[in-house]
Design a protein around this motif. Structure first.
Motif, mmCIF file in Angstrom:
data_model
loop_
_atom_site.group_PDB
_atom_site.id
_atom_site.type_symbol
_atom_site.label_atom_id
_atom_site.label_comp_id
_atom_site.label_asym_id
_atom_site.label_seq_id
_atom_site.Cartn_x
_atom_site.Cartn_y
_atom_site.Cartn_z
ATOM 1 N N THR A 282 -8.102 -146.843 -20.957
ATOM 2 C CA THR A 282 -9.420 -146.586 -20.390
ATOM 3 C C THR A 282 -10.453 -146.764 -21.493
ATOM 4 O O THR A 282 -10.580 -145.903 -22.367
ATOM 5 C CB THR A 282 -9.508 -145.152 -19.825
ATOM 6 O OG1 THR A 282 -8.423 -144.946 -18.921
ATOM 7 C CG2 THR A 282 -10.828 -144.922 -19.132
ATOM 8 N N PRO A 283 -11.173 -147.871 -21.505
ATOM 9 C CA PRO A 283 -12.163 -148.111 -22.557
ATOM 10 C C PRO A 283 -13.157 -146.952 -22.681
ATOM 11 O O PRO A 283 -13.623 -146.409 -21.680
ATOM 12 C CB PRO A 283 -12.870 -149.386 -22.101
ATOM 13 C CG PRO A 283 -11.862 -150.082 -21.248
ATOM 14 C CD PRO A 283 -11.126 -148.977 -20.539
ATOM 15 N N GLY A 284 -13.421 -146.539 -23.928
ATOM 16 C CA GLY A 284 -14.334 -145.434 -24.193
ATOM 17 C C GLY A 284 -13.651 -144.082 -24.254
ATOM 18 O O GLY A 284 -14.231 -143.111 -24.707
ATOM 19 N N THR A 285 -12.425 -143.994 -23.783
ATOM 20 C CA THR A 285 -11.644 -142.755 -23.824
ATOM 21 C C THR A 285 -10.528 -142.942 -24.831
ATOM 22 O O THR A 285 -9.776 -143.914 -24.754
ATOM 23 C CB THR A 285 -11.044 -142.438 -22.441
ATOM 24 O OG1 THR A 285 -12.103 -142.340 -21.496
ATOM 25 C CG2 THR A 285 -10.256 -141.151 -22.463
ATOM 26 N N PHE B 248 -3.072 -155.967 -40.385
ATOM 27 C CA PHE B 248 -3.477 -156.861 -39.306
ATOM 28 C C PHE B 248 -3.572 -156.166 -37.948
ATOM 29 O O PHE B 248 -2.993 -156.615 -36.963
ATOM 30 C CB PHE B 248 -2.544 -158.077 -39.226
ATOM 31 C CG PHE B 248 -2.430 -158.814 -40.527
ATOM 32 C CD1 PHE B 248 -3.479 -159.589 -40.998
ATOM 33 C CD2 PHE B 248 -1.289 -158.708 -41.306
ATOM 34 C CE1 PHE B 248 -3.371 -160.269 -42.196
ATOM 35 C CE2 PHE B 248 -1.180 -159.381 -42.509
ATOM 36 C CZ PHE B 248 -2.229 -160.160 -42.961
ATOM 37 N N VAL B 249 -4.273 -155.029 -37.900
ATOM 38 C CA VAL B 249 -4.516 -154.354 -36.628
ATOM 39 C C VAL B 249 -6.014 -154.268 -36.371
ATOM 40 O O VAL B 249 -6.822 -154.226 -37.304
ATOM 41 C CB VAL B 249 -3.889 -152.941 -36.566
ATOM 42 C CG1 VAL B 249 -2.388 -152.996 -36.644
ATOM 43 C CG2 VAL B 249 -4.460 -152.031 -37.632
ATOM 44 N N ASP B 250 -6.384 -154.264 -35.125
ATOM 45 C CA ASP B 250 -7.749 -154.078 -34.657
ATOM 46 C C ASP B 250 -7.687 -152.881 -33.710
ATOM 47 O O ASP B 250 -7.124 -152.971 -32.628
ATOM 48 C CB ASP B 250 -8.236 -155.338 -33.941
ATOM 49 C CG ASP B 250 -9.630 -155.178 -33.342
ATOM 50 O OD1 ASP B 250 -10.252 -154.113 -33.513
ATOM 51 O OD2 ASP B 250 -10.080 -156.132 -32.687
ATOM 52 N N VAL B 251 -8.241 -151.737 -34.148
ATOM 53 C CA VAL B 251 -8.091 -150.484 -33.422
ATOM 54 C C VAL B 251 -9.406 -150.075 -32.774
ATOM 55 O O VAL B 251 -10.460 -150.159 -33.396
ATOM 56 C CB VAL B 251 -7.637 -149.356 -34.375
ATOM 57 C CG1 VAL B 251 -7.401 -148.067 -33.619
ATOM 58 C CG2 VAL B 251 -6.408 -149.752 -35.135
ATOM 59 N N ALA B 252 -9.332 -149.616 -31.540
ATOM 60 C CA ALA B 252 -10.485 -149.042 -30.840
ATOM 61 C C ALA B 252 -9.986 -147.958 -29.895
ATOM 62 O O ALA B 252 -8.859 -148.014 -29.398
ATOM 63 C CB ALA B 252 -11.237 -150.113 -30.067
ATOM 64 N N ASP B 253 -10.830 -146.957 -29.652
ATOM 65 C CA ASP B 253 -10.527 -145.898 -28.685
ATOM 66 C C ASP B 253 -9.157 -145.274 -28.942
ATOM 67 O O ASP B 253 -8.329 -145.160 -28.039
ATOM 68 C CB ASP B 253 -10.593 -146.429 -27.250
ATOM 69 C CG ASP B 253 -11.970 -146.958 -26.895
ATOM 70 O OD1 ASP B 253 -12.960 -146.404 -27.406
ATOM 71 O OD2 ASP B 253 -12.059 -147.928 -26.124
ATOM 72 N N ASN B 254 -8.930 -144.874 -30.196
ATOM 73 C CA ASN B 254 -7.630 -144.312 -30.532
ATOM 74 C C ASN B 254 -7.791 -143.167 -31.508
ATOM 75 O O ASN B 254 -8.577 -143.233 -32.438
ATOM 76 C CB ASN B 254 -6.716 -145.381 -31.119
ATOM 77 C CG ASN B 254 -5.282 -144.931 -31.113
ATOM 78 O OD1 ASN B 254 -4.855 -144.255 -32.031
ATOM 79 N ND2 ASN B 254 -4.551 -145.300 -30.078
ATOM 80 N N ARG B 255 -7.019 -142.123 -31.286
ATOM 81 C CA ARG B 255 -7.039 -140.937 -32.136
ATOM 82 C C ARG B 255 -5.624 -140.713 -32.673
ATOM 83 O O ARG B 255 -4.685 -140.534 -31.895
ATOM 84 C CB ARG B 255 -7.507 -139.730 -31.324
ATOM 85 C CG ARG B 255 -7.554 -138.448 -32.073
ATOM 86 C CD ARG B 255 -7.960 -137.301 -31.136
ATOM 87 N NE ARG B 255 -8.114 -136.088 -31.881
ATOM 88 C CZ ARG B 255 -9.276 -135.639 -32.330
ATOM 89 N NH1 ARG B 255 -10.377 -136.299 -32.082
ATOM 90 N NH2 ARG B 255 -9.347 -134.520 -33.014
ATOM 91 N N ALA B 256 -5.513 -140.746 -33.984
ATOM 92 C CA ALA B 256 -4.219 -140.467 -34.603
ATOM 93 C C ALA B 256 -4.061 -138.955 -34.726
ATOM 94 O O ALA B 256 -4.979 -138.269 -35.160
ATOM 95 C CB ALA B 256 -4.137 -141.118 -35.975
ATOM 96 N N VAL B 257 -2.941 -138.440 -34.332
ATOM 97 C CA VAL B 257 -2.640 -137.025 -34.496
ATOM 98 C C VAL B 257 -1.462 -136.915 -35.448
ATOM 99 O O VAL B 257 -0.631 -137.802 -35.525
ATOM 100 C CB VAL B 257 -2.337 -136.334 -33.143
ATOM 101 C CG1 VAL B 257 -3.580 -136.289 -32.279
ATOM 102 C CG2 VAL B 257 -1.203 -137.003 -32.410
ATOM 103 N N GLY B 258 -1.413 -135.819 -36.184
ATOM 104 C CA GLY B 258 -0.405 -135.685 -37.229
ATOM 105 C C GLY B 258 -0.986 -136.235 -38.520
ATOM 106 O O GLY B 258 -2.036 -135.803 -38.973
ATOM 107 N N GLU B 259 -0.371 -137.211 -39.073
ATOM 108 C CA GLU B 259 -0.827 -137.823 -40.324
ATOM 109 C C GLU B 259 -1.904 -138.875 -40.077
ATOM 110 O O GLU B 259 -1.993 -139.446 -38.996
ATOM 111 C CB GLU B 259 0.348 -138.487 -41.045
ATOM 112 C CG GLU B 259 1.375 -137.517 -41.576
ATOM 113 C CD GLU B 259 0.866 -136.668 -42.712
ATOM 114 O OE1 GLU B 259 0.085 -137.166 -43.539
ATOM 115 O OE2 GLU B 259 1.253 -135.491 -42.767
#
Length: 113
Positions: free
Chosen positions: A8-11, A25-36
């Motif tokens: 879901t774009p924006g979420t 070589f990654v392009d990340v958007a709308d993502n939350r890393a949890v943990g480390e």
């Protein structure tokens, strides 16, 4: 580049990392890393980029600034120091000058009494 996106774009979607990752070589958007944190440093160090709304990827927070919790040596006992903007500091200085001049006049220092 591998694109990592939320369905879901924006979420933000969540990605759990149990240790520091070696990525490139990654392009990340709308993502939350949890943990480390996914990777320390700026995306360019990993031939990668962020396309907005990322958290704990590299050293960026949700506002796009440096995330202090992602920095080496960060501790949960650390606290930010509140500060004023340039305008707020100017207003505070003006108020202090006004109060100081009122006090000096009231004491009669300026009038020679």
């Amino acid at each position: 580049m591998l694109k990592i996106r939320s369905t879901t774009p924006g979420t933000t979607s969540l990605l759990s990392a149990t240790s520091l990752q070696s990525i490139q070589f990654v392009d990340v958007a709308d993502n939350r890393a949890v943990g480390e944190v996914i990777a320390f440093g700026i995306p360019e160090n990993y031939q990668s980029k962020t396309s907005g709304n990322v958290y704990r990827w590299f050293q960026y927070n949700q506002a796009g600034g440096i995330d202090p919790t992602a920095l080496p040596g960060w501790s949960s006992s650390m606290r930010g120091i509140p500060s004023l903007s340039v305008v707020g500091t100017g207003v505070l200085v003006a108020l202090l000058a006004l109060v100081g001049s009122f006090y000096i006049r009231r004491r009669g220092v300026l009038s020679g009494n």
